[in-house]
Scaffold this motif. Sequence first.
Motif, PDB file in Angstrom:
ATOM      1  N   ALA A   1       0.791  -1.317  -0.099  1.00  0.00           N
ATOM      2  CA  ALA A   1      -0.010  -0.104   0.005  1.00  0.00           C
ATOM      3  C   ALA A   1       0.732   1.300   0.068  1.00  0.00           C
ATOM      4  N   ARG A   2       0.604   2.306  -0.719  1.00  0.00           N
ATOM      5  CA  ARG A   2       1.446   3.374  -0.933  1.00  0.00           C
ATOM      6  C   ARG A   2       0.514   4.655  -0.515  1.00  0.00           C
ATOM      7  N   GLY A   3       1.152   5.539   0.320  1.00  0.00           N
ATOM      8  CA  GLY A   3       0.331   6.824   0.462  1.00  0.00           C
ATOM      9  C   GLY A   3      -1.146   6.864   0.765  1.00  0.00           C
ATOM     10  N   LEU A   4      -1.614   5.963   1.509  1.00  0.00           N
ATOM     11  CA  LEU A   4      -2.805   5.886   1.847  1.00  0.00           C
ATOM     12  C   LEU A   4      -3.344   7.056   2.916  1.00  0.00           C
ATOM     13  N   THR A   5      -4.056   7.896   2.486  1.00  0.00           N
ATOM     14  CA  THR A   5      -4.792   9.276   3.024  1.00  0.00           C
ATOM     15  C   THR A   5      -6.182   8.892   3.206  1.00  0.00           C
ATOM     16  N   LYS A   6      -6.659   9.381   4.419  1.00  0.00           N
ATOM     17  CA  LYS A   6      -8.243   9.400   4.640  1.00  0.00           C
ATOM     18  C   LYS A   6      -8.597  10.442   5.351  1.00  0.00           C
ATOM     19  N   SER A   7      -9.612  11.184   5.192  1.00  0.00           N
ATOM     20  CA  SER A   7     -10.256  11.991   6.174  1.00  0.00           C
ATOM     21  C   SER A   7     -11.661  11.820   6.499  1.00  0.00           C
ATOM     22  N   TYR A   8     -12.193  12.240   7.529  1.00  0.00           N
ATOM     23  CA  TYR A   8     -13.598  12.320   7.653  1.00  0.00           C
ATOM     24  C   TYR A   8     -13.835  13.724   8.059  1.00  0.00           C
ATOM     25  N   GLY A   9     -14.506  14.427   7.381  1.00  0.00           N
ATOM     26  CA  GLY A   9     -14.840  15.795   7.405  1.00  0.00           C
ATOM     27  C   GLY A   9     -13.520  16.627   7.440  1.00  0.00           C
ATOM     28  N   PRO A  10     -13.286  17.385   8.394  1.00  0.00           N
ATOM     29  CA  PRO A  10     -12.075  18.006   8.801  1.00  0.00           C
ATOM     30  C   PRO A  10     -11.206  17.105   9.463  1.00  0.00           C
ATOM     31  N   ASN A  11     -11.453  16.190   9.769  1.00  0.00           N
ATOM     32  CA  ASN A  11     -10.149  15.168  10.496  1.00  0.00           C
ATOM     33  C   ASN A  11      -9.490  14.217   9.668  1.00  0.00           C
ATOM     34  N   ARG A  12      -8.341  14.418   9.777  1.00  0.00           N
ATOM     35  CA  ARG A  12      -7.261  13.627   8.807  1.00  0.00           C
ATOM     36  C   ARG A  12      -7.125  12.415   9.628  1.00  0.00           C
ATOM     37  N   ILE A  13      -7.561  11.287   9.268  1.00  0.00           N
ATOM     38  CA  ILE A  13      -7.600  10.020   9.855  1.00  0.00           C
ATOM     39  C   ILE A  13      -6.229   9.228   9.728  1.00  0.00           C
ATOM     40  N   LEU A  14      -6.118   9.309   8.147  1.00  0.00           N
ATOM     41  CA  LEU A  14      -4.681   8.568   7.957  1.00  0.00           C
ATOM     42  C   LEU A  14      -3.858   9.488   7.333  1.00  0.00           C
ATOM     43  N   SER A  15      -2.539   9.510   7.157  1.00  0.00           N
ATOM     44  CA  SER A  15      -1.503  10.449   6.319  1.00  0.00           C
ATOM     45  C   SER A  15      -0.728   9.856   5.743  1.00  0.00           C
ATOM     46  N   HIS A  16      -0.641   9.330   4.263  1.00  0.00           N
ATOM     47  CA  HIS A  16       0.197   9.143   3.520  1.00  0.00           C
ATOM     48  C   HIS A  16       0.990   7.829   4.215  1.00  0.00           C
ATOM     49  N   VAL A  17       0.112   6.785   4.707  1.00  0.00           N
ATOM     50  CA  VAL A  17       0.727   5.501   5.152  1.00  0.00           C
ATOM     51  C   VAL A  17       1.102   4.459   4.067  1.00  0.00           C
ATOM     52  N   ASP A  18       2.151   4.005   4.294  1.00  0.00           N
ATOM     53  CA  ASP A  18       2.844   3.088   3.284  1.00  0.00           C
ATOM     54  C   ASP A  18       2.918   1.712   4.161  1.00  0.00           C
ATOM     55  N   PHE A  19       2.649   0.805   3.470  1.00  0.00           N
ATOM     56  CA  PHE A  19       2.860  -0.711   4.071  1.00  0.00           C
ATOM     57  C   PHE A  19       3.148  -1.758   3.300  1.00  0.00           C
ATOM     58  N   THR A  20       3.930  -2.635   3.434  1.00  0.00           N
ATOM     59  CA  THR A  20       4.163  -3.794   2.694  1.00  0.00           C
ATOM     60  C   THR A  20       4.079  -5.079   3.428  1.00  0.00           C
ATOM     61  N   LEU A  21       3.718  -6.160   2.633  1.00  0.00           N
ATOM     62  CA  LEU A  21       3.758  -7.512   3.512  1.00  0.00           C
ATOM     63  C   LEU A  21       4.226  -8.582   2.596  1.00  0.00           C
TER      64      LEU A  21
END
Length: 500
Positions: free
Chosen positions: A11-31
């Motif tokens: 996973a590369r650069g996962l970002t997620k917000s709900y309204g004004p709230n940033r829940i995930l910021s550019h999260v990278d992950f490998t398995l």
Amino acid sequence: MTTVGDYLFEARGLTKSYGPNRILSHVDFTLGKGQSVALIGENGAGKSTFAKIITGVIKPDTGTLAFDGIDVVFTAPRDALAAGLAFIPQELAYVPHLTVAENIVLGQWPGKSGWTSPGRIRARARDVCERYGIDFDLDAQMHQLKLAERQLVEIVKALMREARMIVLDEPTAALNEQESTTLFGILRRLNDQGVGILYISHRMDEVYRFSDRVDVLRNGNRVASVRPQETSPRELIAHMLGQEKEEFVRETVAHSGSGAIQLHSWHSSGLPALQDVSLEVQAGEIVGLYGVRGSGADLVAEALGGLAQTVSGEITIGGKTRQPFASPYDAGNAGVAFVPAERKRNGLVLGLPIRRNITLTLLRSLSRFGFVDAAAEKAISDDLIRRFDVRFRGEDQPVGRLSGGNQQKILLASRIAAKPRYLVLHEPTRGVDVGARVEIHRLLAGIADEGCATLVVTSDVEEAVTVPDRLIVIKDGRIAGELSGSSMTQANAISLATED
Ligand SMILES: Nc1ncnc2c1ncn2[C@@H]1O[C@H](COP(=O)(O)OP(=O)(O)O)[C@@H](O)[C@H]1O
Ligand SMILES: [Mg+2]
């Protein structure tokens, strides 16, 4: 050993917000194939959101996923599953009155994978169970199974789909020691057969027992990605917490005399099983009870509210020693004001106006001959609304329309309207905004200063070390230790709550 470029999943650069709230910021992950990674982080760090994104339950705002080196977009969990990626969420959905075999068959038939009949699917389910050493009765009804067994059914379902990666969201939170060991045994066997495993945990001991790598999320950022052998629980906890910030610190007052509330050797069977839980709260004192999910803290809180009847032992309250409460009514009669975690289900009447919610518990004393003394009701609710600084348009506005923070203030106001001597709060600021949270914490201090014996049961470590005078930590149904003064730090609390 996995090298760059041949990850099973990326996973590369996962970002997620709900309204004004940033829940995930550019999260990278490998398995990698056959690799097991633990994802840890405090409550609200974004772990479940991350798990849901990579398994197609929710969509990221930005970021990409690749499976077997090929970019994929999952629009639903079934897409992920079809690609070989299974998600075992914490709350499992199942059909209670079907058998295990039927539940397994349900997701498979009629299927594209060449299954021709329920009979053949059943035979295949038995094969899978044998191959991975999973032992249960395929003919048992789902509702007869324990949670641990229902999780295994989900795993078997995933394996029947030839899942090559399995994501488990806090799978052991509600399992006992032996069930967890069984689960990890099975996960290890899956690893050996090349299945990649991501499991979310907030238990340090598991991380050390099981994972090849541990990733730490803090406020939606991946702040560390390390091999357990190259770090220490202390260091991981420090990553989870970042800089400890002080928000509200209560001045500690000396307390003496025998406890206003004393729990004597509480036990329970079932899960979590309480074992010899004893604690006391003095008049004017705020005691915290902290534990991670499945620790038993929830059960203690619910039992004090009369919402759990499975606890044995004794409670001394107001000088009388008796059995734990049989009902909320029983708890109320004993003088306990209880603020439940599920305010929508147990606490407030959302359709009723603010004023009536606040005075609900007082109605009996305010009413004469069946009529409510409106003037008295208004006086009491006005006073509390002022003290609690509740923001609203009109006192006749239904409570259901208010923000979570304001609902929580009204719930608290309703419970202290009768000036209780004993107050028990369960997750008092869950889902509450930061501003309201600090105000609620100040209010609790004020209530205790008036002499109320206050117990705050929380899984929020920041709350656990800032609000109480002393903190009791519970782990696996037992009291793991007590912290006070300068030892009452987030790191010490988490360490007691999660390490062997
Ligand atoms: N559907 C949603 N809408 C708004 N906020 C959400 C939603 N789901 C989660 N959040 C918020 O995102 C944050 C991270 O939640 P979550 O991923 O469940 O954390 P964790 O699993 O690490 O405890 C929390 O502050 C939570 O309140
Ligand atoms: Mg979660």
